[in-house]
Structure formats: C-alpha cells, structure tokens
Motif scaffolding. Structure first.
Motif, PDB file in Angstrom:
ATOM      1  N   PHE A  45       0.605  -1.266  -0.008  1.00 41.67           N
ATOM      2  CA  PHE A  45       0.039   0.045   0.000  1.00 41.67           C
ATOM      3  C   PHE A  45       0.872   1.141  -0.060  1.00 41.67           C
ATOM      4  O   PHE A  45       0.347   2.393  -0.641  1.00 41.67           O
ATOM      5  CB  PHE A  45      -0.762   0.006   1.088  1.00 41.67           C
ATOM      6  CG  PHE A  45      -2.266  -0.816   1.281  1.00 41.67           C
ATOM      7  CD1 PHE A  45      -3.099  -0.578   0.445  1.00 41.67           C
ATOM      8  CD2 PHE A  45      -1.955  -1.882   1.890  1.00 41.67           C
ATOM      9  CE1 PHE A  45      -4.169  -1.594   0.512  1.00 41.67           C
ATOM     10  CE2 PHE A  45      -3.078  -2.983   1.814  1.00 41.67           C
ATOM     11  CZ  PHE A  45      -4.222  -2.688   0.944  1.00 41.67           C
ATOM     12  N   ALA A  46       1.942   1.347   0.713  1.00 38.61           N
ATOM     13  CA  ALA A  46       2.815   2.406   0.750  1.00 38.61           C
ATOM     14  C   ALA A  46       4.099   2.073   1.341  1.00 38.61           C
ATOM     15  O   ALA A  46       4.376   0.972   1.860  1.00 38.61           O
ATOM     16  CB  ALA A  46       2.243   3.576   1.835  1.00 38.61           C
ATOM     17  N   ALA A  47       5.086   2.747   0.872  1.00 38.32           N
ATOM     18  CA  ALA A  47       6.592   2.594   1.252  1.00 38.32           C
ATOM     19  C   ALA A  47       7.279   3.933   1.280  1.00 38.32           C
ATOM     20  O   ALA A  47       6.949   4.868   0.328  1.00 38.32           O
ATOM     21  CB  ALA A  47       7.309   1.678   0.181  1.00 38.32           C
ATOM     22  N   ARG A  48       8.199   4.046   1.907  1.00 32.11           N
ATOM     23  CA  ARG A  48       8.932   5.207   2.263  1.00 32.11           C
ATOM     24  C   ARG A  48      10.351   4.816   2.529  1.00 32.11           C
ATOM     25  O   ARG A  48      10.680   4.204   3.655  1.00 32.11           O
ATOM     26  CB  ARG A  48       8.310   6.115   3.237  1.00 32.11           C
ATOM     27  CG  ARG A  48       9.106   7.395   3.356  1.00 32.11           C
ATOM     28  CD  ARG A  48       7.973   8.422   3.858  1.00 32.11           C
ATOM     29  NE  ARG A  48       7.508   8.257   5.105  1.00 32.11           N
ATOM     30  CZ  ARG A  48       6.293   8.315   5.592  1.00 32.11           C
ATOM     31  NH1 ARG A  48       5.264   8.960   4.647  1.00 32.11           N
ATOM     32  NH2 ARG A  48       5.801   8.301   7.027  1.00 32.11           N
ATOM     33  N   ALA A  49      11.296   5.676   1.845  1.00 38.59           N
ATOM     34  CA  ALA A  49      12.830   5.296   2.125  1.00 38.59           C
ATOM     35  C   ALA A  49      13.162   6.391   3.226  1.00 38.59           C
ATOM     36  O   ALA A  49      12.664   7.362   3.331  1.00 38.59           O
ATOM     37  CB  ALA A  49      13.441   5.661   0.934  1.00 38.59           C
ATOM     38  N   THR A  87      -9.877   4.552  -0.435  1.00 42.78           N
ATOM     39  CA  THR A  87      -8.901   5.053  -1.463  1.00 42.78           C
ATOM     40  C   THR A  87      -7.402   4.536  -1.459  1.00 42.78           C
ATOM     41  O   THR A  87      -6.972   4.574  -2.362  1.00 42.78           O
ATOM     42  CB  THR A  87      -8.827   6.781  -1.077  1.00 42.78           C
ATOM     43  OG1 THR A  87      -7.794   6.760   0.174  1.00 42.78           O
ATOM     44  CG2 THR A  87     -10.042   7.481  -1.122  1.00 42.78           C
ATOM     45  N   ALA A  88      -7.454   3.461  -0.496  1.00 43.53           N
ATOM     46  CA  ALA A  88      -6.150   2.624  -0.546  1.00 43.53           C
ATOM     47  C   ALA A  88      -5.871   1.760  -1.918  1.00 43.53           C
ATOM     48  O   ALA A  88      -6.819   1.189  -2.097  1.00 43.53           O
ATOM     49  CB  ALA A  88      -5.956   2.014   0.729  1.00 43.53           C
ATOM     50  N   VAL A  89      -4.667   1.839  -2.196  1.00 43.70           N
ATOM     51  CA  VAL A  89      -4.582   1.060  -3.389  1.00 43.70           C
ATOM     52  C   VAL A  89      -3.129   0.261  -3.224  1.00 43.70           C
ATOM     53  O   VAL A  89      -2.176   0.907  -3.019  1.00 43.70           O
ATOM     54  CB  VAL A  89      -4.362   2.031  -4.645  1.00 43.70           C
ATOM     55  CG1 VAL A  89      -4.045   0.878  -5.920  1.00 43.70           C
ATOM     56  CG2 VAL A  89      -5.772   2.403  -5.000  1.00 43.70           C
ATOM     57  N   ALA A  90      -3.225  -1.088  -3.428  1.00 44.06           N
ATOM     58  CA  ALA A  90      -1.981  -1.687  -3.162  1.00 44.06           C
ATOM     59  C   ALA A  90      -1.567  -2.238  -4.467  1.00 44.06           C
ATOM     60  O   ALA A  90      -2.297  -2.523  -5.340  1.00 44.06           O
ATOM     61  CB  ALA A  90      -2.370  -2.880  -2.137  1.00 44.06           C
ATOM     62  N   ILE A  91      -0.103  -2.450  -4.692  1.00 45.01           N
ATOM     63  CA  ILE A  91       0.499  -2.773  -6.053  1.00 45.01           C
ATOM     64  C   ILE A  91       1.473  -3.765  -5.741  1.00 45.01           C
ATOM     65  O   ILE A  91       1.971  -3.921  -4.644  1.00 45.01           O
ATOM     66  CB  ILE A  91       1.191  -1.855  -6.578  1.00 45.01           C
ATOM     67  CG1 ILE A  91       2.207  -1.174  -5.813  1.00 45.01           C
ATOM     68  CG2 ILE A  91       0.219  -0.451  -7.139  1.00 45.01           C
ATOM     69  CD1 ILE A  91       3.252  -0.121  -6.697  1.00 45.01           C
ATOM     70  N   ALA A  92       1.524  -4.806  -6.770  1.00 43.72           N
ATOM     71  CA  ALA A  92       2.312  -5.927  -6.422  1.00 43.72           C
ATOM     72  C   ALA A  92       3.826  -5.679  -6.257  1.00 43.72           C
ATOM     73  O   ALA A  92       4.384  -4.624  -6.746  1.00 43.72           O
ATOM     74  CB  ALA A  92       2.324  -6.963  -7.652  1.00 43.72           C
ATOM     75  N   GLN A  93       4.483  -6.275  -5.272  1.00 45.47           N
ATOM     76  CA  GLN A  93       5.908  -5.876  -5.154  1.00 45.47           C
ATOM     77  C   GLN A  93       6.734  -6.137  -6.427  1.00 45.47           C
ATOM     78  O   GLN A  93       6.383  -7.124  -7.425  1.00 45.47           O
ATOM     79  CB  GLN A  93       6.531  -6.977  -4.100  1.00 45.47           C
ATOM     80  CG  GLN A  93       5.974  -6.739  -2.597  1.00 45.47           C
ATOM     81  CD  GLN A  93       6.513  -7.636  -1.648  1.00 45.47           C
ATOM     82  OE1 GLN A  93       7.720  -8.025  -1.911  1.00 45.47           O
ATOM     83  NE2 GLN A  93       5.713  -7.792  -0.683  1.00 45.47           N
TER      84      GLN A  93
END
Length: 305
Positions: free
Chosen positions: A146-150, A185-191
């Motif tokens: 759903f979300a990632a942050r460096a 509104t959340a959208v998840a994408i494949a790794q």
C-alpha cells in the motif's frame, strides 16, 4: 475503523499509539510475559505495557491458534494491523477481519523479507533503509504494498537506533494506509524486483572478521548491535564490542591492537576500528582502554585469536 492490533517489541509502540488516537482498538495481541534481567522476573511485553496504559483489551498468546482466532472473530474487527508480533498469521485468522491484515515491515519490499530486515540491511552496507505497509498473505512478506517510504539513516547508526527511526516514521505511514482503507482510497500494488532474505540473526552473525575492510567490519558491527552483539576473541577471551567507530589513525595489521587514551584501535583489512566500550565474557560492560590496562596485555595479542 474497528481494529485488532498485534505487536510485541518497542518498535511496535509508535504505530499502536498513532492508531489508538483515531480508531477503535478492539484488542491488542501480544506475546506472553517473558523473564527478564538477572532475576528473571516475568515482565509484560513493551506493547502489553502500553496497551494497559491506554486501557485496551489484551490477548497474550504464543501462537495465533484456533482460540485466538475465535476471540478475534467475536470482536468483529474491520482490519487487523500487525507490527513485529513475533508469530505468523495463518488462515482462518488471516481472513477474519473484513479487510484482512496489513503489516508494517521495516524494509523497502521486496528487499529484506524476513525477521531481521534492518539488521541485514546494515550488515549489507545499505545506505538507505525504509518501511513498507503491505497486505498480509500466507507467503512471507510477499503481499501487495500500500505504501513505502525510504529513510536515510546516519552512517554510524546501529540497528537499535535505525529501528527506532523507522518505527516512528512507519507509524505515520501505517496510519495513512488505515485511513485510506477506511475511506476506500487505498490501493496496493504488487511488489517489484528480486526479493532478498533477512533471516533471523544468530550469535555467530556477530563475529567480526578483522581481515575484511573497515567498512565491512563496521557495517557488521552496526547490524548486530545491540543484538546478538558484535564479538571477537582476544587472548583466548571472548569479548563483546558494545561501542565502536571508524578510525583514520594509521594502518594496523588485521587484528593488531593499539591502545590510545580514548580507544582500542583494532586493525582491519584497511583502516582500524576504534573500540571504546566492551564487555568481557562473564563481566560487566566497561571502558575498553580500562579493560585493556587491567588485562596487562602484551604486543603479541591479536583480535580474533
């Protein structure tokens, strides 16, 4: 939303606090009390202590079994959130909340799937760490993100310091995902990319190889500090290295030891490592130079021997 939260160590606390401010936490699942300290006093997990402070119902469980599943189902949660609980969520618990479970993981997935992502990333010399919030699936850390942050971490940060930074940053990341799931509104994408493994650290992972370049030695020190701990043998004695830093003071042979007023310089394949605090086996932690003087060591002693 009505949530169940699962977590155990200190790293899970910022997320629990952030969610409890906004959402209905129906229950907090955490590991049972564990014996701590020299007197082995049974002590609630860090998450259990905060849940009690917040007045939240607590479920203490070693395994997320049928009994836990039944208790969670009775609560009718909309979403499960897990942060470093220390156990696997399997079916039917995985599908019990309406929206399943999301997991805050301390890496930029698919990098460093597994139990020790921060430690393994530091050992590998990664300059950038990160956190990801993903949909929990049966396969290990493989769900859509759903979300990632460096997050940039200091070049001398040890694993505990880096994890604390990620835990606080990840709390906001997780809260945003929960808000998105709540409002649709959340959208998840494949790794994307090749996964790397972050297996649990063993005691042997803390052994320093003085033949390696300083950057590799220091990277391992950072990754295994404070647990399982960096260690070496000196004069046949096992010594845990608690505090160390890079040094540019001359060149020593790998394992060669040169005491200064402030540190023990230990040679690597390039520049020395400056060791400032140690814990010899069976003794208290102490200043490295004080320990060295008390050892009455001679010039022939080498680290790693």
């Amino acid at each position: 939303m009505r949530l169940v939260f699962a977590g155990t160590p200190t790293a899970a606390i910022p997320t629990l606090r952030a969610l409890a401010e906004v959402h209905d936490i129906a229950a907090v699942i955490t590991r049972p009390d564990a014996p701590l300290g020299r007197k082995r006093v049974l002590t609630p997990s860090p998450v259990a202590q905060v849940a009690e402070e917040l007045g939240l119902p607590i479920i203490k469980a070693t395994r997320l079994d049928e009994e836990v599943t039944a208790r969670v189902a009775a609560l009718e949660p909309e979403l499960g959130v897990i942060v470093a609980y220390g156990g696997l969520v399997r079916e039917p618990l995985l599908s019990t909340p309406d929206h399943g479970w999301i997991n805050l993981h301390f890496s930029l997935l698919p990098q460093w799937r597994g139990a020790a992502p921060v430690q393994r990333a530091l050992i590998a010399g990664d300059a950038v760490l990160g956190a990801s919030v993903f949909q929990l699936v049966p396969a290990l850390d493989a769900g859509d993100v759903f979300a990632a942050r460096a997050v940039d971490v200091a070049s001398d940060a040890t694993a505990d310091v880096a994890l604390d930074v990620l835990a606080h940053d990840g709390a906001g990341l997780t809260a945003g995902v929960v808000r998105g799931i709540a409002d649709g509104t959340a959208v998840a994408i494949a790794q994307q990319g090749e996964p790397t493994s972050a297996a649990k650290l063993e005691l042997a992972d803390g052994a320093l190889d003085w033949n390696q370049p300083l950057e590799q030695v220091f990277a391992r020190f950072r990754g295994v500090t404070p647990e399982p701990g960096a260690h070496t043998s000196i004069g046949g004695l096992q010594v845990k290295i608690l505090e160390a830093a890079r040094s540019d003071e001359g060149v020593l042979a790998p394992g060669e030891i040169a005491p200064t007023k402030t540190a023990l310089l230990i040679g690597t394949g390039t520049q020395p490592l400056a060791v400032t605090r140690v814990q010899p086996a069976g003794k208290q932690a102490m200043n490295a130079t004080d320990w060295w003087r008390g050892l009455r060591a001679d010039d022939t002693m080498r680290a790693g021997e």
